[in-house]
Write an enzyme that holds these catalytic residues in place. Structure first.
Site, PDB file in Angstrom:
ATOM      1  N   GLU C  68       8.158  14.023  56.509  1.00 41.54           N
ATOM      2  CA  GLU C  68       7.847  13.904  55.081  1.00 41.54           C
ATOM      3  C   GLU C  68       6.472  13.299  54.830  1.00 41.54           C
ATOM      4  O   GLU C  68       5.770  13.712  53.903  1.00 41.54           O
ATOM      5  CB  GLU C  68       8.933  13.092  54.368  1.00 41.54           C
ATOM      6  CG  GLU C  68      10.178  13.892  53.995  1.00 41.54           C
ATOM      7  CD  GLU C  68      11.120  14.153  55.166  1.00 41.54           C
ATOM      8  OE1 GLU C  68      10.868  13.612  56.269  1.00 41.54           O
ATOM      9  OE2 GLU C  68      12.102  14.881  54.995  1.00 41.54           O
ATOM     10  N   HIS C 137      22.158  10.229  49.408  1.00 43.53           N
ATOM     11  CA  HIS C 137      21.794  11.595  49.009  1.00 43.53           C
ATOM     12  C   HIS C 137      22.054  11.832  47.522  1.00 43.53           C
ATOM     13  O   HIS C 137      22.242  12.976  47.106  1.00 43.53           O
ATOM     14  CB  HIS C 137      22.594  12.617  49.829  1.00 43.53           C
ATOM     15  CG  HIS C 137      22.050  12.862  51.211  1.00 43.53           C
ATOM     16  ND1 HIS C 137      21.864  11.860  52.116  1.00 43.53           N
ATOM     17  CD2 HIS C 137      21.637  14.000  51.829  1.00 43.53           C
ATOM     18  CE1 HIS C 137      21.388  12.378  53.256  1.00 43.53           C
ATOM     19  NE2 HIS C 137      21.231  13.664  53.104  1.00 43.53           N
TER      20      HIS C 137
HETATM   21  C1  LIG Z   1      14.272  12.256  56.349  1.00 39.99           C
HETATM   22  C2  LIG Z   1      15.089  13.462  56.104  1.00 39.99           C
HETATM   23  N1  LIG Z   1      14.484  14.636  55.882  1.00 39.99           N
HETATM   24  C3  LIG Z   1      15.197  15.752  55.672  1.00 39.99           C
HETATM   25  C4  LIG Z   1      16.563  15.700  55.687  1.00 39.99           C
HETATM   26  C5  LIG Z   1      17.379  16.967  55.435  1.00 39.99           C
HETATM   27  N2  LIG Z   1      17.994  17.375  56.704  1.00 39.99           N
HETATM   28  C6  LIG Z   1      19.250  17.055  57.016  1.00 39.99           C
HETATM   29  S1  LIG Z   1      19.684  17.574  58.530  1.00 39.99           S
HETATM   30  C7  LIG Z   1      18.159  18.222  58.807  1.00 39.99           C
HETATM   31  C8  LIG Z   1      17.858  18.898  60.107  1.00 39.99           C
HETATM   32  C9  LIG Z   1      17.910  17.950  61.259  1.00 39.99           C
HETATM   33  O1  LIG Z   1      17.669  18.634  62.425  1.00 39.99           O
HETATM   34  P1  LIG Z   1      17.957  18.002  63.841  1.00 39.99           P
HETATM   35  O2  LIG Z   1      17.320  16.659  63.911  1.00 39.99           O
HETATM   36  O3  LIG Z   1      17.585  18.978  64.876  1.00 39.99           O
HETATM   37  O4  LIG Z   1      19.515  17.723  63.868  1.00 39.99           O
HETATM   38  P2  LIG Z   1      20.707  18.771  63.795  1.00 39.99           P
HETATM   39  O5  LIG Z   1      21.082  18.891  62.360  1.00 39.99           O
HETATM   40  O6  LIG Z   1      20.262  20.030  64.403  1.00 39.99           O
HETATM   41  O7  LIG Z   1      21.795  18.107  64.560  1.00 39.99           O
HETATM   42  C10 LIG Z   1      17.340  18.043  57.701  1.00 39.99           C
HETATM   43  C11 LIG Z   1      15.966  18.517  57.611  1.00 39.99           C
HETATM   44  C12 LIG Z   1      17.167  14.446  55.885  1.00 39.99           C
HETATM   45  N3  LIG Z   1      18.502  14.310  55.862  1.00 39.99           N
HETATM   46  N4  LIG Z   1      16.428  13.355  56.110  1.00 39.99           N
END
Ligand SMILES: Cc1ncc(C[n+]2csc(CCOP(=O)(O)OP(=O)(O)O)c2C)c(N)n1
Ligand SMILES: Cc1ncc(C[n+]2csc(CCOP(=O)(O)OP(=O)(O)O)c2C)c(N)n1
Ligand SMILES: [Mg+2]
Ligand SMILES: [Mg+2]
Lengths: 338, 330, 338, 330
Positions: C68, C137
């Protein structure tokens, strides 16, 4: 009450901070400090922590990388384990890269986990306004913290309050954001001789008065007291209410004062628009509806970034501006307008 | 991957390098002197000792190439070609300053010379530089962006996020870390385990290079190479320039935390006398002296010129704020 | 005004966002979007951006890593160069890791550099309250942005306002934080048939009324309109003032309305304490001192983290709570109390 | 540095691993089913496909070892030993839930089992884990902290700052990246250039290891080794467990963005049938069936038990907020 032992000593605000931290470190092995440049010989970027790492060890006064999110996150983790971390964010303006750990974690874990965890850390930070260093090193952002349920926000002024409230904050069971003012570090005042704490959530009438209430906190208290002196010379008897803590906000004391005087001027170094004074003004307006002799006035920082150098006085509140607001309040309705 | 760039440049480049160093040096000396005597009511974060890095960057770039620097960036800004009166004027808070005195020592911008951001938030310049480079690509320009910061800045999340983004988007950014071995009062060994900041490039699969930051030719070569790679679509590079900070964190810093022997060793490698000696060999003493002399004179006249201008008056508070002030609180 | 061509169409809020972005991308090659999961087939985490990357290209609709601070920082940099970036922070609660780039850079560069640079980006973000996903959230943090001089803050409700204001924000010469509400994406309404913009800084009276003013914005507008309907059935004629933008705040319209009705209820999904309503209440209290028939009331989110699941209604404002506040206001002084 | 840990464990460990996988699998299946039919009004971020990682972590840790996980962490929490009724109860928002239903699917804590934080802010768990480990050292405990997160999380500044701090302070943290190749709808290739997340360890000079995340024994071995290193004062490790996310980002995700052939290939490496086959060889089909059966039964009865408890009533809003509510706005 033995005549031999003095009841008070005179120390500066920086020393008050140092003593509160020193006592807390000495009293409870769970207490530790972490942040940038805290250990000796630096002793904090302003030197307020001088001696603490030498006395208590570098494992109690931890220097960190420039990693504000990690400083606060590590403090959250340690607090969850029952340690008592006192992380420092050197200058308050830097909080925008790391406030998530305070707002989404420290403030919320007790509630979110139904009490199974909690993170009662004490974030120390300081406003650096007054040094002319420009817009990114001079803000007073306490309103951001006030708006997050779960945090306590403490912003004291005098050495006695700084010491007592910092000590109280460290051992408080809730997360506290403790805001210092670097330009006030040199201000001296009396403190009780021995260890003590000052209760969080209790405002203090720094100067009683009958004609108008000046409601303020932090650095604003010194301006307000100066303004009250000036006004006294003009026959206006202003009361100075030092909030000391913004959450919990001691509305009883505020409303009690304004009920008596009928007039309220709220002063702070935060930007006036959508600042702490807005909440206080709104509450006075609602709770004392019909009981005020004049509209509530706010004297906050102008809605501008803070310019570098010598223009700060045009932006910040001051004793003169506060005095002028009190005069206007006292004169309200006495003039030609209906 | 860690290499020391070969120090072979022509005499034109050498002259340019030394001239930039001499100017940066003279500005820093003069400002510290004025702060010490009370002539200037301001603060600076001295660049003394890091002149070679700034000169190497400045000489490697075109005027339209971009620079993002920090509070400790007056040398970078001078070496990028910003007129001294603008630099000094801003530091001493006069209307002649690059930003009319509103920004102050650590918030100088001079887009005409490619200086787009100077920030006091450690690490924050890194992602901004990525955006500058993205804009260049969008415009179809082959200009590059140099983003320079300290060793301590590489511990910030902003550094990691920004460099990663530049890597993924293969943007023309040269990240130049001026490793002066301290972040404020904290030595680098207390804040990272790696023995070279350049290794952080490995986390993004971009080239990482370590050079002697006291050798302007080495910096020049590394930045030039990285810049050409960036212009050619080869993406970002991390250049670590190892140097030292002779005057501590801020002008007036008592430097208690810097070991005497370390300082003595660093002073023995002071880039100013070292490069001066090399330049004298190349250009002769007379021309070298003249460069020093011109630098001192230019600084002195910039001080005079700047100091003769007004302090900004309060009306500037209502200028250059919102483009459209309608409805904005007074 | 040809009878053949309809003057309006009915679309949902999500479509309004899509159309505003689509038009902006089509009209000006400098416009680009960046954020997480924006490109097709995702088209944004809620699908509101579907089709935009396919139509305008992945170099205009940029997917980013979860970074971000880099998203916003890159937008600041591009904006400084004269591009027109529209970065997205997927959920408003995430801003605490990156608000520095908005507060210390986007908001301040024009001022700090004496106009030599500026960063007129438009940050799109959304509140996700109403989905029961818990405390991290569901927040509505617009008060944080209001408090930073240099930003404009837009938080519209209806499809027509969303489309017109987003378009205006993108081409506005100042940095704008544009706040959407994800639970409102499906709400439908009429929009003008062709391209248009809606001016930033102008409130809209969504329903005229004589007895009390409900001042609100964003999602609160829908609750307020429902409340006004209910109240109409009881003979209370409530006016609904939709602020649409919080900075600049259209105080003329607010004060004009309250001057007429004599009563003000302020409603929003931000936490009430130190929230946007505090500023508005403070201004009404001061500027209409003596002209109010009842104290100003605020109906904001309770000072609690938002619980997961079904308890949200106990925390958030609602049509019922707003209606109750209006009733109290109308009855004020009519009871037994003095 | 990238190695595949040798898969040799005794039959006790193998049974434990498979049992944890079966439980995690059953919980995920049951919750998705209930969400699909409307039985549960909630949301989950399915862990289907990542069971082997959770089992490897869970089996490598002591009960007093700490875990920090994410919204996609129900498998981790189950494998760490938290009672199913607490997990399921929290997801479906009942008072039987670990947090009484106030936290929800992505905010589960169960300190009695070492689950200290589950966060929905991507990356934010990393520094918190550092603090947990610091506390352990301060207390003189040899417990370790596992902090697990996705591939996408390694692009956050929090990851960088947190891992660096753990490295500098040589803290007993095992960072386990569950590389499932996606962050929401975005494939990993779009968000980082490196061909292995483990390489990010190089930026901090800590060990980095890549293992087959579909092989619970490999994960177990890598995490065990890293945990022992941590307990012995050897500092943190980054373990990359390569796996796949079979059900998309959230329960109900149409998964349009996941190429069919990629999914088919991943399904061919589904850790559940693969490890089931190995376990059947070791323990026989009957015992393996019994493990599956017990898992399904345990989940079903946890669902019943949890669903029979109340929804939290509004009084919980005034409990477990501030320790001291005096003066707090109503
Ligand atoms: C700081 C932040 N940015 C964006 C999000 C929205 N978001 C939730 S899960 C996710 C993807 C996360 O990917 P990864 O770290 O690979 O974990 P996975 O969900 O694949 O287990 C995002 C962008 C968030 N929750 N927190
Ligand atoms: C985010 C942030 N944290 C802390 C500071 C305070 N600070 C100013 S300079 C500095 C040290 C920076 O060290 P380095 O990056 O090595 O640069 P140098 O000063 O050595 O050139 C610190 C901690 C800041 N300005 N911004
Ligand atoms: Mg440094
Ligand atoms: Mg992933």
């Amino acid at each position: 009450m033995t005549p031999e032992e003095p009841q008070t000593r005179t120390i500066a605000v920086a020393q008050a901070i140092n003593e509160a931290l020193d006592e807390a470190l000495a009293e409870d092995p769970r207490v530790f400090l972490l942040g940038e440049d805290l250990a000796d010989p630096a002793g904090g970027v302003s030197g307020a922590l001088t001696g603490l790492s030498t006395k208590h060890g570098k494992d109690r006064v931890l220097d960190t990388p420039i990693s504000e999110a990690a400083i606060l996150g590590a403090a959250v983790g340690a607090a969850i384990e029952g340690r008592i971390p006192v992380p420092e964010i050197m200058i308050m303006d830097f909080i925008g890269i790391a406030i998530d750990q305070i707002a989404n974690h420290a403030a919320k874990v007790r509630f979110m986990t139904g009490g199974r965890t909690s993170a009662p850390l004490t974030v120390r930070t300081a406003t650096f306004g007054g040094l002319g260093t420009g817009a990114t090193h001079t803000q007073s952002l306490e309103a951001w913290f006030m708006h997050i349920p779960g945090l306590k926000v403490v912003m004291p002024s005098t050495p006695a309050d700084v010491k007592g409230l910092l000590k109280a904050a460290i051992f408080d069971p809730d997360p506290v954001v403790f805001v210092e003012s670097a330009v006030c570090y040199g201000i001296r005042g009396e403190v009780p001789a021995g260890p003590y704490t000052t209760p969080i959530g209790v405002a203090d009438i720094k100067r009683p008065g009958a004609d108008a209430s000046i409601i303020t906190y932090g650095r604003g208290v010194f301006d307000a007291l100066t303004a009250a002196e000036t006004l006294a010379g003009e026959g206006i008897d202003a009361e100075v209410v030092d909030l000391r803590t913004l959450v919990p906000l001691d509305l009883d004391t505020v409303l009690g004062s304004v009920r008596r005087t009928g007039r309220a001027v709220i002063a702070h170094y935060a930007v006036e628009f959508a600042g702490p004074g807005a909440e206080i003004a709104a509450r006075i307006g609602t709770d004392l509806f019909g009981a005020l002799k004049a509209p509530v006035t706010r004297v906050g920082t102008r809605f501008r970034p803070i310019p570098a150098g010598g223009l700060e006085p045009h932006i910040y509140p001051s004793a003169d501006k506060i005095a002028a607001a009190v005069r206007d309040s006292v004169r309200y309705g006495a003039g030609t307008t209906a | 991957m860690a290499v020391t760039a070969p120090p072979t440049v022509g005499s034109d480049v050498a002259r340019t390098l030394y001239t930039k160093m001499a100017l940066a040096y003279a500005v820093d000396e003069r400002l510290r002197k004025g702060i010490g005597t009370g002539e200037f009511q301001t603060v600076i974060w001295p660049s003394r000792g890091q002149e070679a890095v700034a000169a190497g960057i400045g000489a490697a770039l075109r005027r339209d190439d971009r620079l993002v620097t920090t509070y400790r960036g007056l040398h970078d800004i001078v070496a990028k070609g910003v007129p001294l009166v603008e630099v000094i004027g801003e530091v001493i808070g006069r209307t002649a300053g690059a930003c009319g005195g509103k920004g102050g020592s650590m918030h100088i911008a001079a887009p005409d010379y490619g200086v787009m951001l100077d920030t006091g938030i450690v690490g924050a310049g890194v992602p901004v530089a990525v955006g500058l480079a993205l804009a260049a690509r969008q415009e179809g320009s082959d200009r590059v962006t140099v983003c320079t910061f300290g060793d301590g800045a590489t511990n910030t999340g902003s550094f990691h996020e920004g460099v990663n983004l530049a890597a993924v988007w293969r943007l023309p950014v040269v990240f130049v870390c001026q490793n002066n071995r301290y972040a404020e009062m904290t030595p680098i060994a207390d804040t990272m385990n790696i023995d070279g900041v350049w290794k952080r490039a490995l986390a993004f699969d971009i080239p990482g290079v370590r050079v002697d930051g006291n050798d302007p030719e080495a910096v020049y070569a590394a930045v030039s190479e990285a810049a050409e790679r960036g212009r050619g679509g080869g993406g970002p590079t991390l250049v670590e320039a190892v140097t030292y900070r002779f005057k501590g964190h801020f002008a007036g810093d008592p430097m208690k935390y810097m070991p005497k022997d370390e300082r003595a060793e660093a002073e023995a490698n002071d880039p100013m006398p070292a490069y001066r000696a090399r330049i004298s060999d190349l250009l002769g003493t007379a021309e070298t002296d003249a460069i020093d002399q011109r630098a001192a004179t230019a600084v002195e006249s910039a001080v005079k010129e700047a100091a003769a201008t007004d302090l900004p008056d309060p009306t500037v508070l209502d200028r250059d704020f919102y483009a459209d002030m309608k409805g904005i609180p007074a």
